[in-house]
Design a protein around this motif. Sequence first.
Motif, PDB file in Angstrom:
ATOM      1  N   MET A 401     -16.502 -11.754  28.160  1.00 14.32           N
ATOM      2  CA  MET A 401     -16.062 -11.978  26.848  1.00 14.32           C
ATOM      3  C   MET A 401     -15.267 -10.960  26.079  1.00 14.32           C
ATOM      4  SD  MET A 401     -19.968 -12.811  24.996  1.00 14.32           S
ATOM      5  CE  MET A 401     -19.199 -13.967  23.863  1.00 14.32           C
ATOM      6  N   LEU A 402     -14.954  -9.525  26.479  1.00 16.42           N
ATOM      7  CA  LEU A 402     -13.970  -9.051  26.119  1.00 16.42           C
ATOM      8  C   LEU A 402     -12.807  -8.995  27.034  1.00 16.42           C
ATOM      9  CD1 LEU A 402     -15.722  -5.679  25.768  1.00 16.42           C
ATOM     10  CD2 LEU A 402     -15.823  -7.162  23.715  1.00 16.42           C
ATOM     11  N   PRO A 403     -12.812  -9.170  27.879  1.00 16.21           N
ATOM     12  CA  PRO A 403     -11.478  -9.499  28.981  1.00 16.21           C
ATOM     13  C   PRO A 403     -10.992 -10.445  28.814  1.00 16.21           C
ATOM     14  CG  PRO A 403     -12.701  -8.327  30.211  1.00 16.21           C
ATOM     15  CD  PRO A 403     -13.968  -9.053  29.218  1.00 16.21           C
ATOM     16  N   LEU A 404     -11.682 -11.786  28.551  1.00 18.56           N
ATOM     17  CA  LEU A 404     -11.145 -12.571  27.643  1.00 18.56           C
ATOM     18  C   LEU A 404     -10.686 -13.091  26.381  1.00 18.56           C
ATOM     19  CD1 LEU A 404     -13.717 -16.217  28.625  1.00 18.56           C
ATOM     20  CD2 LEU A 404     -11.180 -15.174  29.511  1.00 18.56           C
ATOM     21  N   GLY A 405     -11.597 -12.285  25.568  1.00 18.26           N
ATOM     22  CA  GLY A 405     -11.545 -11.576  24.287  1.00 18.26           C
ATOM     23  C   GLY A 405      -9.926 -11.411  24.277  1.00 18.26           C
ATOM     24  N   GLY A 406      -9.541  -9.873  24.934  1.00 17.97           N
ATOM     25  CA  GLY A 406      -8.297 -10.001  25.554  1.00 17.97           C
ATOM     26  C   GLY A 406      -6.885 -10.079  25.989  1.00 17.97           C
ATOM     27  N   LEU A 407      -7.247 -11.869  26.966  1.00 15.17           N
ATOM     28  CA  LEU A 407      -6.449 -12.275  26.946  1.00 15.17           C
ATOM     29  C   LEU A 407      -5.670 -13.537  25.805  1.00 15.17           C
ATOM     30  CD1 LEU A 407      -5.168 -13.774  29.549  1.00 15.17           C
ATOM     31  CD2 LEU A 407      -7.624 -15.116  29.693  1.00 15.17           C
ATOM     32  N   ALA A 408      -7.258 -13.516  25.351  1.00  9.22           N
ATOM     33  CA  ALA A 408      -6.442 -14.494  23.970  1.00  9.22           C
ATOM     34  C   ALA A 408      -5.489 -13.528  22.836  1.00  9.22           C
ATOM     35  CB  ALA A 408      -7.857 -15.177  23.426  1.00  9.22           C
ATOM     36  N   ILE A 409      -5.923 -12.934  22.714  1.00 13.34           N
ATOM     37  CA  ILE A 409      -5.113 -11.378  22.068  1.00 13.34           C
ATOM     38  C   ILE A 409      -3.770 -11.407  22.305  1.00 13.34           C
ATOM     39  CG2 ILE A 409      -5.136  -9.045  20.603  1.00 13.34           C
ATOM     40  CD1 ILE A 409      -8.415  -9.585  20.610  1.00 13.34           C
ATOM     41  N   ALA A 410      -3.892 -11.305  24.200  1.00 13.94           N
ATOM     42  CA  ALA A 410      -2.571 -11.124  24.527  1.00 13.94           C
ATOM     43  C   ALA A 410      -1.216 -12.342  24.062  1.00 13.94           C
ATOM     44  CB  ALA A 410      -2.935 -10.466  25.950  1.00 13.94           C
ATOM     45  N   ILE A 411      -2.225 -13.423  24.286  1.00 18.37           N
ATOM     46  CA  ILE A 411      -1.428 -14.800  24.366  1.00 18.37           C
ATOM     47  C   ILE A 411      -1.119 -15.176  23.235  1.00 18.37           C
ATOM     48  CG2 ILE A 411      -1.899 -17.336  24.713  1.00 18.37           C
ATOM     49  CD1 ILE A 411      -3.191 -16.731  26.743  1.00 18.37           C
ATOM     50  N   PHE A 412      -2.141 -14.876  22.137  1.00 20.32           N
ATOM     51  CA  PHE A 412      -1.505 -15.397  20.886  1.00 20.32           C
ATOM     52  C   PHE A 412      -0.325 -13.921  20.228  1.00 20.32           C
ATOM     53  CE2 PHE A 412      -1.804 -14.725  15.606  1.00 20.32           C
ATOM     54  CZ  PHE A 412      -1.732 -15.806  16.103  1.00 20.32           C
ATOM     55  N   SER A 413      -0.697 -12.619  20.647  1.00 19.22           N
ATOM     56  CA  SER A 413       0.694 -11.288  20.343  1.00 19.22           C
ATOM     57  C   SER A 413       2.110 -11.499  20.777  1.00 19.22           C
ATOM     58  CB  SER A 413       0.494 -10.136  20.711  1.00 19.22           C
ATOM     59  OG  SER A 413      -1.494 -10.455  19.698  1.00 19.22           O
ATOM     60  N   ALA A 414       1.805 -12.070  22.225  1.00 17.14           N
ATOM     61  CA  ALA A 414       3.390 -12.919  22.460  1.00 17.14           C
ATOM     62  C   ALA A 414       3.669 -13.543  22.798  1.00 17.14           C
ATOM     63  CB  ALA A 414       3.032 -11.920  23.947  1.00 17.14           C
ATOM     64  N   TRP A 415       3.077 -14.646  23.230  1.00 15.07           N
ATOM     65  CA  TRP A 415       3.228 -16.125  22.996  1.00 15.07           C
ATOM     66  C   TRP A 415       3.671 -17.040  21.768  1.00 15.07           C
ATOM     67  CZ3 TRP A 415       5.495 -17.528  27.991  1.00 15.07           C
ATOM     68  CH2 TRP A 415       5.245 -17.024  28.885  1.00 15.07           C
ATOM     69  N   VAL A 416       2.626 -16.841  20.911  1.00 14.24           N
ATOM     70  CA  VAL A 416       2.484 -17.675  19.450  1.00 14.24           C
ATOM     71  C   VAL A 416       3.151 -16.794  18.689  1.00 14.24           C
ATOM     72  CG1 VAL A 416       0.176 -18.680  18.853  1.00 14.24           C
ATOM     73  CG2 VAL A 416       0.074 -18.616  20.329  1.00 14.24           C
ATOM     74  N   MET A 417       2.908 -15.619  18.591  1.00 14.40           N
ATOM     75  CA  MET A 417       3.424 -15.491  17.059  1.00 14.40           C
ATOM     76  C   MET A 417       4.772 -14.983  17.196  1.00 14.40           C
ATOM     77  SD  MET A 417       1.148 -11.805  15.639  1.00 14.40           S
ATOM     78  CE  MET A 417       2.062 -11.559  14.428  1.00 14.40           C
ATOM     79  N   ARG A 418       6.144 -15.493  16.121  1.00  8.13           N
ATOM     80  CA  ARG A 418       7.392 -14.952  16.268  1.00  8.13           C
ATOM     81  C   ARG A 418       7.409 -13.398  16.364  1.00  8.13           C
ATOM     82  NH1 ARG A 418       7.504 -18.902  11.606  1.00  8.13           N
ATOM     83  NH2 ARG A 418       6.636 -17.203  10.348  1.00  8.13           N
ATOM     84  N   ARG A 419       8.093 -13.729  17.630  1.00  5.82           N
ATOM     85  CA  ARG A 419       8.651 -12.531  18.067  1.00  5.82           C
ATOM     86  C   ARG A 419       9.373 -11.027  16.625  1.00  5.82           C
ATOM     87  NH1 ARG A 419      12.314  -9.313  20.247  1.00  5.82           N
ATOM     88  NH2 ARG A 419      12.531  -7.917  22.681  1.00  5.82           N
ATOM     89  N   GLU A 420      10.089 -12.081  16.134  1.00 13.83           N
ATOM     90  CA  GLU A 420      10.215 -10.893  15.072  1.00 13.83           C
ATOM     91  C   GLU A 420       9.454 -10.548  14.092  1.00 13.83           C
ATOM     92  OE1 GLU A 420      11.485 -14.007  15.422  1.00 13.83           O
ATOM     93  OE2 GLU A 420      11.519 -15.717  13.566  1.00 13.83           O
ATOM     94  N   ASP A 421       7.846 -11.041  14.165  1.00 17.89           N
ATOM     95  CA  ASP A 421       6.813 -11.296  13.648  1.00 17.89           C
ATOM     96  C   ASP A 421       6.419  -9.567  13.913  1.00 17.89           C
ATOM     97  OD1 ASP A 421       7.025 -12.348  11.304  1.00 17.89           O
ATOM     98  OD2 ASP A 421       5.671 -14.061  11.781  1.00 17.89           O
ATOM     99  N   THR A 422       6.342 -10.041  15.507  1.00 17.78           N
ATOM    100  CA  THR A 422       6.020  -8.362  15.944  1.00 17.78           C
ATOM    101  C   THR A 422       6.508  -7.608  15.736  1.00 17.78           C
ATOM    102  OG1 THR A 422       6.321  -9.293  18.340  1.00 17.78           O
ATOM    103  CG2 THR A 422       4.445  -9.980  17.397  1.00 17.78           C
ATOM    104  N   VAL A 423       7.741  -7.532  15.809  1.00 21.82           N
ATOM    105  CA  VAL A 423       8.909  -6.316  15.728  1.00 21.82           C
ATOM    106  C   VAL A 423       8.481  -5.179  14.593  1.00 21.82           C
ATOM    107  CG1 VAL A 423      11.323  -5.920  15.790  1.00 21.82           C
ATOM    108  CG2 VAL A 423      10.786  -7.865  17.445  1.00 21.82           C
ATOM    109  N   GLN A 424       7.897  -7.117  13.145  1.00 21.91           N
ATOM    110  CA  GLN A 424       8.765  -6.179  12.204  1.00 21.91           C
ATOM    111  C   GLN A 424       7.142  -5.302  11.725  1.00 21.91           C
ATOM    112  OE1 GLN A 424       7.856  -9.834   9.273  1.00 21.91           O
ATOM    113  NE2 GLN A 424       7.327  -7.731   7.640  1.00 21.91           N
ATOM    114  N   GLU A 425       5.883  -6.105  12.401  1.00 19.80           N
ATOM    115  CA  GLU A 425       4.723  -5.299  12.011  1.00 19.80           C
ATOM    116  C   GLU A 425       4.522  -4.235  12.716  1.00 19.80           C
ATOM    117  OE1 GLU A 425       2.974  -6.798   9.973  1.00 19.80           O
ATOM    118  OE2 GLU A 425       1.982  -5.206   9.630  1.00 19.80           O
ATOM    119  N   LEU A 426       4.406  -4.118  13.756  1.00 15.98           N
ATOM    120  CA  LEU A 426       4.703  -3.452  15.156  1.00 15.98           C
ATOM    121  C   LEU A 426       5.801  -1.453  14.131  1.00 15.98           C
ATOM    122  CD1 LEU A 426       4.843  -4.321  18.561  1.00 15.98           C
ATOM    123  CD2 LEU A 426       2.678  -3.259  17.311  1.00 15.98           C
TER     124      LEU A 426
END
Length: 469
Positions: A401-426
């Motif tokens: 469960m944790l690695p799958l959750g991590g996988l989903a979080i990775a895909i969401f953050s780096a493929w689904v979210m807009r790049r500029e939003d992650t730049v802004q938030e980080l």
Amino acid sequence: MTPPRKSIHGSWSSRLAFVLAATGSAVGLGNIWKFPYIAGEHGGGAFVLVYLACIALIGIPIMMAEVMLGRRGRQSPINTMRALAAEANANHAWRWVGWAGVAAGFLILSYYSVIAGWALAYVFRSMAGAFSGATAEGVGSIFIQLTEDPERLLAWHTIFMVMTMIVVARGVKSGLEQAVRFLVPSLFVLLIMLDGYAMASGAFDEGLRFLFTPDFSKIDANGVLIAMGHAFFTLSLGMGAIMVYGSYLPERASIARTSITIALLDTLVALLAGMAIFPLVFSNGLEPGVGPGLIFQTLPIAFGHMTGGVVFGTLFFVLLVFAAWTSAISLIEPAVAWLVENKGVTRVHASVYAGAATWGVGLLTILSFNRWADFHPLSFISIFEKSTIFDLLDYLTANIMLPLGGLAIAIFSAWVMRREDTVQELDMGDGPAYRLWHFLVRYVTPVAVIIVFLNVTGLVDFSHLFRAG
Ligand code: PFF
């Protein structure tokens, strides 16, 4: 730019408070109880190396991603994922990442609390002088007496769950921050003292060699998955615990710096624990692969022989209970935050409901150590041949469960979210540091998780790469 949302649950009083709380979540039974015993079961050095690589290449970037999602969404992981998916015009099924996290938290806490109960019991054993002058055999039988008695285990599990519910009911700020402020430094001091003792035990070199000399013939695909799963478990990643803590984080705190600090502290605690335990294992003729009882069968020998052992032993188990406590609260916080947001209940009620449900599931783990010790539900699968219900719950949560959750979080953050939003938030610009993060989350985490899974299921076999030399 989207204006920052506000959390209805309040927020940490400072960046330091967040670091303390997240460190409290990360540092727990995983470091002191689980890491040594799984490293022992999987042959030591090579396992430790894979674990360290996973912390650096997957753990730290995913921790940054979780904090970032939490701080941007400012709600329980379920609602955060829903809100951020809407913001990115993505499918609202992403909220299932939040739900899976809530389920993982329940299941983990159900057994976590039972083990924390052992630590509680050991506080009193130690205080009563039960370990004074004890041999490996004597300490072993104290452990067996405890775990073979379901009623005792139930009593300690109940006490620990009530302790957890009380802190969660009181809310984010009070109590928690204070506890960690004292806990982490004291834990360091005590572990270093134990390392000092282990150094004099005559098998320190052997212990270090076991822990730090990688021998890849001793680790198989399943061992690699367990090392990776443990990297998620020990850093509290993949289920929304760090995400929900991130949702209480004030603006303008460096997510990268805090994540690295937390991961370093967490790793240090695990390594210090391993360095204290393995020399004792070897100098007392014990087996490194005995399983979940490892620290409960080794450390008391040290306490039983050192001057002031009653005081130090008691203090050690008190600290272990605290470490487990500050982790346990983060395991149900995602569920509690969701109940408060969506069901309109108070924190007190939410904590009681979530806590009572977890407590009930804990009975499965209790029975796994006695009445059902010989019940191996998946014995037809070779890696689960000897696994009890407790072992399966642990495997399912930490390694699947944790690695799958991590996988989903990775895909969401780096493929689904807009790049500029992650730049802004980080908030670290768009330079090499950001690009490294983005690369690790976009490619390295998904590829690593998928390859390790395929390997364990036997669909692909990369083991010859290890054994080539
Ligand atoms: N990180 C904790 C430990 O190492 O003991 C366990 C844990 C806490 C796992 C919170 C997952 C979690 F969300």
